[in-house]
Motif scaffolding. Sequence first.
Motif, PDB file in Angstrom:
ATOM      1  N   GLU A  39      -3.320  10.906   7.322  1.00 56.23           N
ATOM      2  CA  GLU A  39      -3.152  12.156   8.093  1.00 56.23           C
ATOM      3  C   GLU A  39      -1.840  12.880   7.731  1.00 56.23           C
ATOM      4  OE1 GLU A  39      -3.123   9.115   9.197  1.00 56.23           O
ATOM      5  OE2 GLU A  39      -1.521   8.760  10.661  1.00 56.23           O
ATOM      6  N   ILE A  40      -0.894  12.166   7.106  1.00 58.85           N
ATOM      7  CA  ILE A  40       0.353  12.825   6.692  1.00 58.85           C
ATOM      8  C   ILE A  40       0.094  13.577   5.391  1.00 58.85           C
ATOM      9  CG2 ILE A  40       2.792  12.523   6.093  1.00 58.85           C
ATOM     10  CD1 ILE A  40       2.761   9.900   7.623  1.00 58.85           C
ATOM     11  N   LYS A  41       0.327  14.890   5.435  1.00 58.83           N
ATOM     12  CA  LYS A  41       0.087  15.710   4.244  1.00 58.83           C
ATOM     13  C   LYS A  41       1.420  16.144   3.631  1.00 58.83           C
ATOM     14  CE  LYS A  41      -4.332  15.607   5.094  1.00 58.83           C
ATOM     15  NZ  LYS A  41      -5.071  14.511   4.418  1.00 58.83           N
ATOM     16  N   ARG A  42       1.448  16.249   2.327  1.00 58.56           N
ATOM     17  CA  ARG A  42       2.663  16.727   1.657  1.00 58.56           C
ATOM     18  C   ARG A  42       2.958  18.162   2.085  1.00 58.56           C
ATOM     19  NH1 ARG A  42       4.610  19.389  -2.711  1.00 58.56           N
ATOM     20  NH2 ARG A  42       6.407  18.492  -3.800  1.00 58.56           N
ATOM     21  N   ASP A  43       4.206  18.419   2.396  1.00 56.57           N
ATOM     22  CA  ASP A  43       4.620  19.764   2.794  1.00 56.57           C
ATOM     23  C   ASP A  43       4.675  20.619   1.531  1.00 56.57           C
ATOM     24  OD1 ASP A  43       5.939  22.067   3.570  1.00 56.57           O
ATOM     25  OD2 ASP A  43       7.212  21.018   5.020  1.00 56.57           O
ATOM     26  N   LYS A  99      15.603  24.332   6.123  1.00 62.43           N
ATOM     27  CA  LYS A  99      14.503  24.251   5.163  1.00 62.43           C
ATOM     28  C   LYS A  99      13.760  22.918   5.246  1.00 62.43           C
ATOM     29  CE  LYS A  99      16.350  27.493   1.737  1.00 62.43           C
ATOM     30  NZ  LYS A  99      16.694  27.642   0.302  1.00 62.43           N
ATOM     31  N   GLY A 100      14.311  22.001   6.035  1.00 64.76           N
ATOM     32  CA  GLY A 100      13.612  20.732   6.258  1.00 64.76           C
ATOM     33  C   GLY A 100      13.563  19.790   5.073  1.00 64.76           C
ATOM     34  N   ILE A 101      14.554  19.887   4.165  1.00 63.35           N
ATOM     35  CA  ILE A 101      14.488  19.036   2.962  1.00 63.35           C
ATOM     36  C   ILE A 101      14.975  17.605   3.190  1.00 63.35           C
ATOM     37  CG2 ILE A 101      14.779  21.000   1.365  1.00 63.35           C
ATOM     38  CD1 ILE A 101      17.697  19.733   0.869  1.00 63.35           C
ATOM     39  N   MET A 102      15.701  17.383   4.308  1.00 64.43           N
ATOM     40  CA  MET A 102      16.328  16.070   4.526  1.00 64.43           C
ATOM     41  C   MET A 102      15.339  15.079   5.153  1.00 64.43           C
ATOM     42  SD  MET A 102      19.445  16.532   3.399  1.00 64.43           S
ATOM     43  CE  MET A 102      20.118  14.939   3.861  1.00 64.43           C
ATOM     44  N   ASN A 103      15.008  14.044   4.405  1.00 60.77           N
ATOM     45  CA  ASN A 103      14.187  12.946   4.910  1.00 60.77           C
ATOM     46  C   ASN A 103      12.966  13.437   5.701  1.00 60.77           C
ATOM     47  OD1 ASN A 103      13.773  10.234   4.865  1.00 60.77           O
ATOM     48  ND2 ASN A 103      15.382   9.696   6.328  1.00 60.77           N
ATOM     49  N   PRO A 104      12.097  14.215   5.059  1.00 62.63           N
ATOM     50  CA  PRO A 104      10.967  14.808   5.790  1.00 62.63           C
ATOM     51  C   PRO A 104       9.918  13.776   6.208  1.00 62.63           C
ATOM     52  CG  PRO A 104      10.805  15.291   3.439  1.00 62.63           C
ATOM     53  CD  PRO A 104      12.127  14.616   3.646  1.00 62.63           C
ATOM     54  N   TYR A 105       9.031  14.211   7.104  1.00 66.34           N
ATOM     55  CA  TYR A 105       7.906  13.419   7.640  1.00 66.34           C
ATOM     56  C   TYR A 105       8.347  12.331   8.611  1.00 66.34           C
ATOM     57  CZ  TYR A 105       6.438  15.430   3.180  1.00 66.34           C
ATOM     58  OH  TYR A 105       6.257  16.279   2.128  1.00 66.34           O
ATOM     59  N   LYS A 106       9.625  12.339   8.996  1.00 65.59           N
ATOM     60  CA  LYS A 106      10.151  11.240   9.817  1.00 65.59           C
ATOM     61  C   LYS A 106      10.921  11.748  11.029  1.00 65.59           C
ATOM     62  CE  LYS A 106      10.651   8.815   5.516  1.00 65.59           C
ATOM     63  NZ  LYS A 106      11.581   8.684   4.392  1.00 65.59           N
ATOM     64  N   TYR A 107      11.332  10.805  11.865  1.00 65.02           N
ATOM     65  CA  TYR A 107      12.283  11.033  12.971  1.00 65.02           C
ATOM     66  C   TYR A 107      11.675  11.889  14.089  1.00 65.02           C
ATOM     67  CZ  TYR A 107      17.140  10.930  14.714  1.00 65.02           C
ATOM     68  OH  TYR A 107      18.285  10.713  15.439  1.00 65.02           O
ATOM     69  N   VAL A 108      11.901  13.206  14.071  1.00 65.12           N
ATOM     70  CA  VAL A 108      11.323  14.032  15.154  1.00 65.12           C
ATOM     71  C   VAL A 108      10.401  15.093  14.552  1.00 65.12           C
ATOM     72  CG1 VAL A 108      13.085  13.731  16.890  1.00 65.12           C
ATOM     73  CG2 VAL A 108      13.403  15.485  15.159  1.00 65.12           C
ATOM     74  N   LYS A 167       0.851  -1.192   0.000  1.00 66.83           N
ATOM     75  CA  LYS A 167       0.000   0.000   0.000  1.00 66.83           C
ATOM     76  C   LYS A 167       0.885   1.240   0.000  1.00 66.83           C
ATOM     77  CE  LYS A 167      -3.627   0.533   2.869  1.00 66.83           C
ATOM     78  NZ  LYS A 167      -4.405   0.352   4.132  1.00 66.83           N
ATOM     79  N   PHE A 168       0.404   2.311  -0.597  1.00 67.77           N
ATOM     80  CA  PHE A 168       1.125   3.574  -0.472  1.00 67.77           C
ATOM     81  C   PHE A 168       1.089   4.034   0.979  1.00 67.77           C
ATOM     82  CE2 PHE A 168       0.195   4.089  -5.107  1.00 67.77           C
ATOM     83  CZ  PHE A 168       1.507   4.263  -5.517  1.00 67.77           C
ATOM     84  N   THR A 169       2.190   4.559   1.440  1.00 65.55           N
ATOM     85  CA  THR A 169       2.245   5.090   2.803  1.00 65.55           C
ATOM     86  C   THR A 169       1.174   6.165   2.996  1.00 65.55           C
ATOM     87  OG1 THR A 169       4.625   4.687   2.784  1.00 65.55           O
ATOM     88  CG2 THR A 169       3.791   6.144   4.511  1.00 65.55           C
ATOM     89  N   THR A 170       0.923   6.917   1.930  1.00 64.54           N
ATOM     90  CA  THR A 170      -0.079   7.991   2.023  1.00 64.54           C
ATOM     91  C   THR A 170      -1.492   7.433   2.204  1.00 64.54           C
ATOM     92  OG1 THR A 170      -0.032   8.009  -0.399  1.00 64.54           O
ATOM     93  CG2 THR A 170       1.212   9.727   0.755  1.00 64.54           C
TER      94      THR A 170
END
Lengths: 546, 546
Positions: free
Chosen positions: B62-66, B537-546, B54-57
């Motif tokens: 609830e996770i929206k594209r930045d 700018k938050g470009i590195m591996n977004p939506y994850k970690y913290v 399945k797509f993660t989306t």
Amino acid sequence: MACRSRITPVLRRARTASFIRPVNSSPGASRSALRCISTSSPRHFTASSSISAKFTTDTYPEIKRDERFAQITPEHVKFFKDLLGKDCAVIDGVTAEVSTDEMEPYNGDWMRKYRGHCKLVLKPGSTEEVSKILKFCNDNMLAVVPQGGNTGLVGGSVPVFDEIVISTSRMNEIRSFDDVSGILVADAGVVLEIADHFLAEKGYIFPLDLGAKGSCHIGGNVATNAGGLRLLRYGSLHGSVLGIEAVLPDGTIVDDLSKLRKNNTGYDLKQLFIGGEGTIGMITAISIQCPQRSSAVNVAFLAVDSYEKAQQAFKEARQQLGEILSAFELMDLRSQKLVQKQRGSKSPLEGESPFYILIETSGSNSEHDSEKLGNFLEDVMGKEVVSDGVLAENETQIRSLWSQREGVPEAVGHWGGVYKYDVSIPLSEMYDIVDDVRAKVEDAGLIGDTDDFPVIDVVGYGHMGDSNLHLNVAVRRYDKRVEKILEPFVYEWIAERNGSISAEHGLGLAKKNYIGYSRNETLVKLFKQIKNLYDPKGIMNPYKYV
Amino acid sequence: MACRSRITPVLRRARTASFIRPVNSSPGASRSALRCISTSSPRHFTASSSISAKFTTDTYPEIKRDERFAQITPEHVKFFKDLLGKDCAVIDGVTAEVSTDEMEPYNGDWMRKYRGHCKLVLKPGSTEEVSKILKFCNDNMLAVVPQGGNTGLVGGSVPVFDEIVISTSRMNEIRSFDDVSGILVADAGVVLEIADHFLAEKGYIFPLDLGAKGSCHIGGNVATNAGGLRLLRYGSLHGSVLGIEAVLPDGTIVDDLSKLRKNNTGYDLKQLFIGGEGTIGMITAISIQCPQRSSAVNVAFLAVDSYEKAQQAFKEARQQLGEILSAFELMDLRSQKLVQKQRGSKSPLEGESPFYILIETSGSNSEHDSEKLGNFLEDVMGKEVVSDGVLAENETQIRSLWSQREGVPEAVGHWGGVYKYDVSIPLSEMYDIVDDVRAKVEDAGLIGDTDDFPVIDVVGYGHMGDSNLHLNVAVRRYDKRVEKILEPFVYEWIAERNGSISAEHGLGLAKKNYIGYSRNETLVKLFKQIKNLYDPKGIMNPYKYV
């Protein structure tokens, strides 16, 4: 057993006996007695009592007091006294007269190389008190110096001007120990030797050992990322420290006192405090993984004919002694001659060799370890890697052999002064720096046996197993001509080989201006960025580090 | 030898033989063949091929594209193609059609749990190329995901939306190895097994071993602070990694590729990248201290009557096996029953015990190690800590015993699905979580032997020597009622005991929202501060970690 005939009589005799050291009597414990005073107060001044303690501001007139910092007022002192309550928690030289005896141990280092103008020493008894102190200092622009046992060698733990000393000496409780996992949690002010004795009773060992163990605090050890004698076997504090509790300059308590060996949930921030030398926060407690204590310890003292053979011996020792190798120390002939000259003693071995090696093994089975060491010695002597050797038969002999290595720093400084460099260089080239420095000093006609020459000798010794060399230039007197030869030559030499200008002693005040020799501009810029992030007002241990 | 009569016949027979493993054939190497494909491309999809990806989306609506991130344009693609030159260095699904087969290995994880919408994969061949890519992405607000072998378990290395994958697969050179110091310098994209084979030829070992070694990249291992099978003996990567080369989002190359074991000159910044999961920069090379390879390996498989006795056995093993202990793994009876049921095989031991232990020793002397292990087994059986045991006589038996432990993950998932938790809990309470979870599932009437019940069993196993438990709930099908019982109960249970919700697998996407159970608010705030410092700018591996 074909090679047995090659072993010297001393060695052959020794090999018939094996030695078991009691669990709670480590070589470190006995050695430390030679040069440390077992007290939590820093009173090491006997070491260099012949040298007068100049103010750091006189030695380095170019360092100016940062005028953003406030002067300490009686109101400030009142706040601290109200906060800390007890009389013994504040040494107040601001509103009262304080004897030099009382203040000097906090104002100067034990080498009498650095001396500050501090008039206020605070001894908080808890993390909350540290937090309130730092918040107040940050709000009022009062500069501070976190201080443990004050046994450092680079002036990192003493003030330069009137910075307030915050001592960990009253925070000295062992908080917990888990005798299944071997994880110790303790206050920053616990003396290393006390922690190690506590662990010895449980069958464990502190994964760090160093000469100052009778005085240094474990918080200071972690703040300076101390290396010492057990690193070869147990690795660095970056691996063994599992957690820290620290206070940031704004009073924030960072509670990262994990008792877990594995925890992959977020950036490993504690690592910035390990080796951060109190410049971004003050460590108040640590959690550390402690290894099992070895019941069997053996020590051999060997002669080799060249530095190449010393490297070969190290490679063989790693291979053949593997998991029981716990020390591999190198000493050149010149360093040994100084030890013997100072003591009027003889070498443990007949004749002279350009290099000597001390090997220690620590394991769980005395018979196995003796056999491994015996086989190794036979092998390296058979291959003529090692030309001669002796094996300790009992604890007295172990101590005696260790003293050949540990006596070097004292002997080198015996006739006047010594220029000391604690450096790390890739192993294949490590000793070359001693030859190169010596050649330069010789070319300049500054080295000789009579009082006409400032330099007595240039010697090298150290933790070969960790590529960590102590380059020492023994002098009869300090001489600008010698200094000109040494610097920046030594630092440039190291930089060309991607070495470190401070392997284990840190930066402090001494190396602050030389960091560029070991770190590129990008890294130094990133270091300053971290410093500014955590300590934007710059109150933590100013004038040092980066 | 008074206890010899207590040892089972199997064990007694085994004790007469000793086993020496060839240096270049580690247990890891042979085990990995069971579940890894030796290729540098991520193609693990056979593992969970029955589950549709399945797509993660869709899984996490609830996770929206930045929307700050730009859409990839043909102009962007042209820049990358011009930069990287070679056709094989860009997989372009933006301006061209790309087959699913070609793109999916970068878009999905091998468990088929996460799947992104990535349309552009870049494979730089040098650190300079990584720098130019990141600078361009940062300038143009293009989000990226650094990717190694893509063997992670928490969705950390795959995109969620259209982030660009930057793969390390073309950066796979070993840069240098010093066979005296044991220090290896290698590109981030070197496959772990290839590095280990290279080291085996030199008599050294990579200080990390894990199931995915045939595919995972050492850069990814460091970025996720992988734990694995050798941590008990060789410690974590925070201790063994000596240096890194990394690229920050703005293109800055951080050259901290030290080959020194000791270097106390500034904050140890590299530690932030170890376990940083590619969120503040991309690791392009590492320098690592490698231990000598052990010539002797022994494995024993033991039965104990309770978790308390398993803890006692661990304590005795640490004491008696000391420096040669290299693994101490725990498996409960239920996990072993699932292995036997799946395989139709028998246990290596007669009868049934609630817990089993696998002990591995690695040392430099086969005879010594066998004697130590023999003495240990006699002792723990004499004291009735261990009730039964078997000792491997040859490499086939070693592999067979290891498979009892390593077969658990596959067996647990064999009948449908599995809820997996990789946790760390103080040792004394570690196994309690399995009993508590099982009791809750039982109380709810959700566990049973027939198809009416969603849950087959609740099992526990893992790296007991590191306090690292794998709590697995084997199910016939995924069921919301089971999920409701498990979460947040499991996380709350761990938080109450100051454990870790992710001992070695990291945060990735899976644990991002649960970090609060293992880290306090202050730490999470400090983590975000670090993230913002390096990646504003938050470009590195977004939506994850913290």
